[in-house]
Design a protein around this motif. Structure first.
Motif, PDB file in Angstrom:
ATOM      1  N   PHE A  99       0.852  -1.121   0.042  1.00 55.18           N
ATOM      2  CA  PHE A  99       0.122  -0.048   0.004  1.00 55.18           C
ATOM      3  C   PHE A  99       0.965   1.443   0.039  1.00 55.18           C
ATOM      4  CE2 PHE A  99      -2.101   3.314   2.364  1.00 55.18           C
ATOM      5  CZ  PHE A  99      -3.176   3.812   1.934  1.00 55.18           C
ATOM      6  N   LEU A 100       2.042   1.374   0.906  1.00 54.88           N
ATOM      7  CA  LEU A 100       2.726   2.487   0.991  1.00 54.88           C
ATOM      8  C   LEU A 100       3.621   2.663  -0.306  1.00 54.88           C
ATOM      9  CD1 LEU A 100       4.233   1.964   4.491  1.00 54.88           C
ATOM     10  CD2 LEU A 100       2.442   3.792   3.626  1.00 54.88           C
ATOM     11  N   ALA A 101       3.910   1.710  -0.960  1.00 56.78           N
ATOM     12  CA  ALA A 101       4.983   1.765  -2.198  1.00 56.78           C
ATOM     13  C   ALA A 101       4.045   2.170  -3.381  1.00 56.78           C
ATOM     14  CB  ALA A 101       5.809   0.229  -2.332  1.00 56.78           C
ATOM     15  N   ILE A 189      11.627  -1.557  -7.424  1.00 56.45           N
ATOM     16  CA  ILE A 189      10.891  -2.091  -8.327  1.00 56.45           C
ATOM     17  C   ILE A 189      10.602  -0.945  -9.539  1.00 56.45           C
ATOM     18  CG2 ILE A 189       8.854  -3.404  -9.250  1.00 56.45           C
ATOM     19  CD1 ILE A 189       8.867  -4.661  -6.588  1.00 56.45           C
ATOM     20  N   ASP A 190      11.178  -1.400 -10.674  1.00 51.64           N
ATOM     21  CA  ASP A 190      10.910  -0.315 -11.737  1.00 51.64           C
ATOM     22  C   ASP A 190       9.212  -0.371 -12.076  1.00 51.64           C
ATOM     23  OD1 ASP A 190      10.693   1.151 -14.090  1.00 51.64           O
ATOM     24  OD2 ASP A 190      12.435   0.223 -15.250  1.00 51.64           O
ATOM     25  N   ARG A 191       8.829   0.704 -11.887  1.00 52.03           N
ATOM     26  CA  ARG A 191       7.338   0.788 -12.186  1.00 52.03           C
ATOM     27  C   ARG A 191       6.962   0.370 -13.657  1.00 52.03           C
ATOM     28  NH1 ARG A 191       8.282   1.074  -7.498  1.00 52.03           N
ATOM     29  NH2 ARG A 191       7.144   2.044  -5.930  1.00 52.03           N
ATOM     30  N   SER A 192       7.770   0.470 -14.564  1.00 50.11           N
ATOM     31  CA  SER A 192       7.422   0.310 -16.084  1.00 50.11           C
ATOM     32  C   SER A 192       7.308  -1.425 -16.194  1.00 50.11           C
ATOM     33  CB  SER A 192       8.527   0.586 -17.052  1.00 50.11           C
ATOM     34  OG  SER A 192       9.763  -0.052 -16.664  1.00 50.11           O
ATOM     35  N   LEU A 193       7.509  -2.107 -15.156  1.00 53.48           N
ATOM     36  CA  LEU A 193       7.611  -3.489 -15.149  1.00 53.48           C
ATOM     37  C   LEU A 193       5.931  -3.884 -14.936  1.00 53.48           C
ATOM     38  CD1 LEU A 193      10.648  -4.769 -13.357  1.00 53.48           C
ATOM     39  CD2 LEU A 193      10.156  -4.691 -15.857  1.00 53.48           C
ATOM     40  N   LEU A 194       5.450  -3.010 -13.842  1.00 49.61           N
ATOM     41  CA  LEU A 194       4.138  -3.095 -13.760  1.00 49.61           C
ATOM     42  C   LEU A 194       3.250  -2.644 -14.939  1.00 49.61           C
ATOM     43  CD1 LEU A 194       4.239  -1.656  -9.857  1.00 49.61           C
ATOM     44  CD2 LEU A 194       4.524  -4.172 -10.832  1.00 49.61           C
ATOM     45  N   GLU A 195       3.447  -1.466 -15.370  1.00 51.53           N
ATOM     46  CA  GLU A 195       2.666  -1.043 -16.381  1.00 51.53           C
ATOM     47  C   GLU A 195       2.670  -2.089 -17.825  1.00 51.53           C
ATOM     48  OE1 GLU A 195       4.442   2.553 -17.732  1.00 51.53           O
ATOM     49  OE2 GLU A 195       3.656   3.608 -15.948  1.00 51.53           O
ATOM     50  N   ALA A 196       3.999  -2.622 -17.894  1.00 53.45           N
ATOM     51  CA  ALA A 196       4.160  -3.767 -19.081  1.00 53.45           C
ATOM     52  C   ALA A 196       3.166  -4.854 -18.797  1.00 53.45           C
ATOM     53  CB  ALA A 196       5.586  -4.326 -19.025  1.00 53.45           C
ATOM     54  N   ALA A 197       3.022  -5.370 -17.512  1.00 52.49           N
ATOM     55  CA  ALA A 197       2.215  -6.541 -16.894  1.00 52.49           C
ATOM     56  C   ALA A 197       0.919  -6.167 -17.261  1.00 52.49           C
ATOM     57  CB  ALA A 197       2.575  -6.834 -15.708  1.00 52.49           C
ATOM     58  N   TRP A 209       1.675 -11.418  -7.847  1.00 52.01           N
ATOM     59  CA  TRP A 209       2.250 -12.620  -7.738  1.00 52.01           C
ATOM     60  C   TRP A 209       3.501 -13.081  -8.783  1.00 52.01           C
ATOM     61  CZ3 TRP A 209       2.296 -16.140  -3.944  1.00 52.01           C
ATOM     62  CH2 TRP A 209       2.714 -17.144  -4.216  1.00 52.01           C
ATOM     63  N   ASN A 210       3.477 -12.616  -9.799  1.00 47.78           N
ATOM     64  CA  ASN A 210       4.612 -12.819 -10.985  1.00 47.78           C
ATOM     65  C   ASN A 210       5.235 -11.718 -11.062  1.00 47.78           C
ATOM     66  OD1 ASN A 210       3.330 -15.485 -11.898  1.00 47.78           O
ATOM     67  ND2 ASN A 210       1.527 -14.317 -12.661  1.00 47.78           N
ATOM     68  N   VAL A 211       5.249 -10.387 -10.808  1.00 53.51           N
ATOM     69  CA  VAL A 211       6.102  -9.369 -10.669  1.00 53.51           C
ATOM     70  C   VAL A 211       6.669  -9.024  -9.273  1.00 53.51           C
ATOM     71  CG1 VAL A 211       6.426  -7.246 -11.742  1.00 53.51           C
ATOM     72  CG2 VAL A 211       4.964  -8.834 -12.924  1.00 53.51           C
ATOM     73  N   VAL A 212       5.707  -8.533  -8.544  1.00 49.51           N
ATOM     74  CA  VAL A 212       5.942  -7.939  -7.304  1.00 49.51           C
ATOM     75  C   VAL A 212       6.899  -8.937  -6.274  1.00 49.51           C
ATOM     76  CG1 VAL A 212       5.238  -6.655  -5.292  1.00 49.51           C
ATOM     77  CG2 VAL A 212       4.251  -6.132  -7.576  1.00 49.51           C
ATOM     78  N   VAL A 213       6.190 -10.068  -6.292  1.00 52.11           N
ATOM     79  CA  VAL A 213       6.399 -10.977  -5.064  1.00 52.11           C
ATOM     80  C   VAL A 213       8.100 -11.501  -5.620  1.00 52.11           C
ATOM     81  CG1 VAL A 213       6.355 -13.398  -4.097  1.00 52.11           C
ATOM     82  CG2 VAL A 213       4.322 -11.689  -4.502  1.00 52.11           C
ATOM     83  N   PRO A 214       8.191 -11.904  -6.817  1.00 51.42           N
ATOM     84  CA  PRO A 214       9.614 -12.476  -7.046  1.00 51.42           C
ATOM     85  C   PRO A 214      10.773 -11.293  -6.851  1.00 51.42           C
ATOM     86  CG  PRO A 214       8.228 -13.156  -8.746  1.00 51.42           C
ATOM     87  CD  PRO A 214       7.373 -12.165  -7.947  1.00 51.42           C
ATOM     88  N   LEU A 215      10.424 -10.044  -7.212  1.00 51.60           N
ATOM     89  CA  LEU A 215      11.183  -8.818  -7.062  1.00 51.60           C
ATOM     90  C   LEU A 215      11.473  -8.613  -5.456  1.00 51.60           C
ATOM     91  CD1 LEU A 215      10.322  -6.616 -10.037  1.00 51.60           C
ATOM     92  CD2 LEU A 215      12.331  -8.331  -9.824  1.00 51.60           C
ATOM     93  N   CYS A 216      10.675  -8.983  -4.666  1.00 51.50           N
ATOM     94  CA  CYS A 216      10.492  -8.637  -3.404  1.00 51.50           C
ATOM     95  C   CYS A 216      11.387  -9.841  -2.410  1.00 51.50           C
ATOM     96  CB  CYS A 216       9.188  -8.367  -2.838  1.00 51.50           C
ATOM     97  SG  CYS A 216       8.594  -6.810  -3.150  1.00 51.50           S
ATOM     98  N   LYS A 217      11.758 -10.802  -3.113  1.00 50.63           N
ATOM     99  CA  LYS A 217      12.434 -11.891  -2.344  1.00 50.63           C
ATOM    100  C   LYS A 217      13.481 -11.444  -1.264  1.00 50.63           C
ATOM    101  CE  LYS A 217      11.409 -15.738  -5.388  1.00 50.63           C
ATOM    102  NZ  LYS A 217      12.069 -16.685  -6.631  1.00 50.63           N
ATOM    103  N   PRO A 218      14.375 -10.618  -1.791  1.00 46.71           N
ATOM    104  CA  PRO A 218      15.423 -10.082  -0.827  1.00 46.71           C
ATOM    105  C   PRO A 218      14.624  -9.423   0.384  1.00 46.71           C
ATOM    106  CG  PRO A 218      16.032  -9.278  -2.939  1.00 46.71           C
ATOM    107  CD  PRO A 218      14.614  -9.905  -3.074  1.00 46.71           C
TER     108      PRO A 218
END
Length: 293
Positions: A99-101, A189-197, A209-218
């Motif tokens: 929500f914050l991000a 996370i590059d916001r363009s990835l969300l727009e592309a999805a 599930w397929n973009v945000v979660v994998p990039l938040c693994k660290p």
């Protein structure tokens, strides 16, 4: 500057941090390991090498199988707390961080809301725990509300001094440790990835599930390490919110220290450290934090 000076500069820069690490981590840990192999009696520590302390920790654990000995049962109870708190804080931390991000548009509002998340840390853990007692007690606000609404016919004893109250206090105390690293990963996370999805036709849940979660693994891994390691060693929260009726490894160590059984407490501490390191190793095997950062 000579070639030797250029190559040695990083080491000189790291030296103060190395000394602090050596003085406040390696040396105390080495002393704990050393004391764990010492003997003791009712009133003194005897600096004589013995492995009896570790034998006492696992006394009867093999012979009693498939029944659980005291040590295994206590570790299982502590691991259950760790797993429940980890799952709840992960869901809450990920939701708040998301929500914050992604839903708070201005940096100023992000900062304000993030500071609101840190307000509980302006007071001590003990005060935050004690604040739940008048709310969850038999004559507390929660029970009074349930009785007035007719949802229950008598006060509910399970709200306080129970596994529920312990987990609730843990979640209250340590959710921020999950929010911060996940929020940090999301902000990178590059916001363009969300727009592309979205342009590819992905729904909101598919994007998460397929973009945000994998990039938040660290961030998830770091937050998980923080929460699990703190819960595994915590004995104050379990003691206060469990009414001194729920056992944990940290509580066993605290009791042994109160009876001046320092070698036995040190042996339990070393075993606990080994279990925690094993958990951290498992998390880092699933996610290479250094590579992902």
């Amino acid at each position: 500057m000579s070639a030797f000076g250029k190559t040695s500069t990083p080491y000189w820069q790291a030296l103060p941090f190395a000394l602090v690490f050596l003085l406040f981590f390696v040396l105390p840990l080495g002393l704990i390991v050393m004391v764990s192999f010492w003997d003791y009696n009712g009133y003194q520590i005897i600096p004589a090498f013995t492995g009896q302390n570790y034998l006492d920790v696992f006394d009867g654990c093999i012979a009693d199988l498939p029944d659980l000995c005291l040590t295994f049962a206590t570790y299982l109870s502590t691991l259950e707390f760790g797993l429940m708190v980890w799952a709840i804080t992960l869901v809450l931390g990920f939701t708040v961080a998301y929500f914050l991000a992604f839903h708070v548009r201005t940096l100023t509002m992000q900062i304000v809301l993030f500071l609101l998340c840190t307000i509980p840390f302006w007071t001590s853990n003990v005060i935050r725990m004690i604040s739940w007692i008048p709310l969850l007690g038999r004559n507390g606000l929660v029970n009074d509300t349930l009785l007035r609404l007719g949802l229950v016919s008598e006060p509910q004893d399970w709200l306080l001094y129970s596994h529920f109250s312990v987990v609730l206090a843990f979640v209250h105390l340590y959710t921020l440790f999950m929010i911060v690293p996940i929020f940090n990963s999301m902000m990178r996370i590059d916001r363009s990835l969300l727009e592309a999805a979205r342009d590819a036709g992905a729904s909101g849940w598919q994007t998460v599930w397929n973009v945000v979660v994998p990039l938040c693994k660290p961030g998830i891994a770091i937050g998980s390490i923080f929460v699990v390691t703190i819960v595994m060693g915590d004995f104050v929260t379990i003691g206060v919110m469990g009414g001194q009726q729920i056992a944990s490894i940290g509580k066993i160590i605290q009791v042994e220290m109160s009876y001046l059984q320092f070698p036995a407490a040190a042996a339990n501490a070393v075993v606990l450290l080994a279990v925690v390191l094993l958990i951290i190793w498992g998390l880092t095997r699933m996610i290479d934090i250094r590579k992902e950062l």
